[in-house]
Design an enzyme around this catalytic site. Structure first.
Site, PDB file in Angstrom:
ATOM      1  N   HIS A  72       0.842  -1.205   0.000  1.00 16.11           N
ATOM      2  CA  HIS A  72       0.000   0.000   0.000  1.00 16.11           C
ATOM      3  C   HIS A  72       0.871   1.248   0.000  1.00 16.11           C
ATOM      4  CE1 HIS A  72      -3.582   2.391   1.534  1.00 16.11           C
ATOM      5  NE2 HIS A  72      -2.563   3.172   1.866  1.00 16.11           N
ATOM      6  N   GLU A  73       1.817   1.312   0.942  1.00 19.30           N
ATOM      7  CA  GLU A  73       2.658   2.497   1.048  1.00 19.30           C
ATOM      8  C   GLU A  73       3.658   2.585  -0.103  1.00 19.30           C
ATOM      9  OE1 GLU A  73       1.755   4.728   2.969  1.00 19.30           O
ATOM     10  OE2 GLU A  73       0.366   3.538   4.147  1.00 19.30           O
ATOM     11  N   HIS A  83       1.885   4.345  -2.896  1.00 15.78           N
ATOM     12  CA  HIS A  83       1.912   5.799  -2.694  1.00 15.78           C
ATOM     13  C   HIS A  83       3.258   6.367  -3.122  1.00 15.78           C
ATOM     14  CE1 HIS A  83      -1.884   6.350  -0.704  1.00 15.78           C
ATOM     15  NE2 HIS A  83      -1.565   5.673   0.386  1.00 15.78           N
TER      16      HIS A  83
END
Length: 264
Positions: free
Chosen positions: A64-65, A68
């Site tokens: 997820h990160e 980003h």
């Protein structure tokens, strides 16, 4: 994901910056090993399921990160590489208490997949509101992709009764990912859904948004603590789970295996 202003660092990914960290590889190894032990019935089923789900959740947090950070890097913020955000190391994602310990606590105690982790994005180097929003949406998109991959075996009619413990753990992990996808898209300051809206707000509204953002997670938890809102949210999650073919009975059994201390 959090924004900050600052001086841009040199363009280019430092050597090894995009190489998976040893910690990420260890988490991946635990995930694979406990998947096999759960499948084969080797050792303690409940401990295997617990480690499998926690490792799977940590993997999703890292990805997820990473999504980003990679989107931010491609959009002009080279500082994410310097900070180690492309290494898939969960310890690089800001405050360990709010980013890892608190979500892990809610996962273990309540079986709730809260958003976790955060990367600092220097938005002064992001050109265009659409790119700004896509950086925020990249993380939830990863959770949705993770959910889709986990649901695929059920969509293809896998024989879940051949290895019920494994498929129950798998279904519970899919349910957590579905929950995290929705939670991340809630339009609250400090949460990805709210951050995606921020570039489109007026200057005055942004000032108010930025003032609330540091407390967004706490506001988020306070809302979920309200019985009525909690019930509505889980009704939505259950409805979506049924819609995409995620067997809730297996997910519920997986949750009971995961929270093994409740049967003591």
């Amino acid at each position: 994901m959090t924004y900050r202003s600052g001086r841009r660092l040199a363009i280019g990914v430092p050597r090894g910056a995009s190489r998976p960290s040893p910690l990420f590889l260890c988490i991946l190894a635990v995930f694979v090993i406990t998947a096999w032990t759960t499948w084969s019935g080797y050792g303690s089923v409940r401990l295997n399921v617990f480690l499998f789900v926690v490792a799977g959740w940590l993997l999703s947090l890292c990805l997820h990160e990473f999504a980003h950070a990679l989107t931010a890097y491609r959009s002009g913020d080279a500082s994410v590489a310097q900070k180690g955000y492309l290494s898939l190391n969960p310890l690089k994602y800001t405050h360990w208490l709010l980013s890892l310990a608190l979500p892990l606590f809610f996962l273990i105690v309540g079986g709730i997949g809260l958003p976790g982790g955060a990367v600092w994005i220097d938005r002064t180097w992001i050109r265009g509101r659409l790119k700004d929003s896509l950086i925020s949406l990249a993380g939830p998109a990863t959770n949705m992709l993770f959910t889709a991959v986990l649901v695929l075996p059920f969509a293809f009619g896998v024989n879940t009764f051949a290895h019920p413990d494994f498929w129950s753990a798998w279904a519970f992990l899919a349910f957590l990912q579905l929950m995290a996808s929705l939670l991340n898209l809630v339009p609250i300051p400090g949460v990805d859904g709210g951050n995606a809206l921020r570039p489109w707000l007026s200057h005055d509204w942004r000032r108010g948004f930025d003032a609330v953002a540091p407390y967004g997670m706490l506001l988020f938890l306070a809302l979920l603590w309200q019985p009525r809102i909690n019930a509505i949210f889980f009704d939505v999650v259950d409805g979506l789970a049924n819609l995409i073919g995620l067997p809730l009975d297996f997910a519920d059994f997986g949750r009971s295996l995961f929270m093994f201390w409740q049967s003591w």
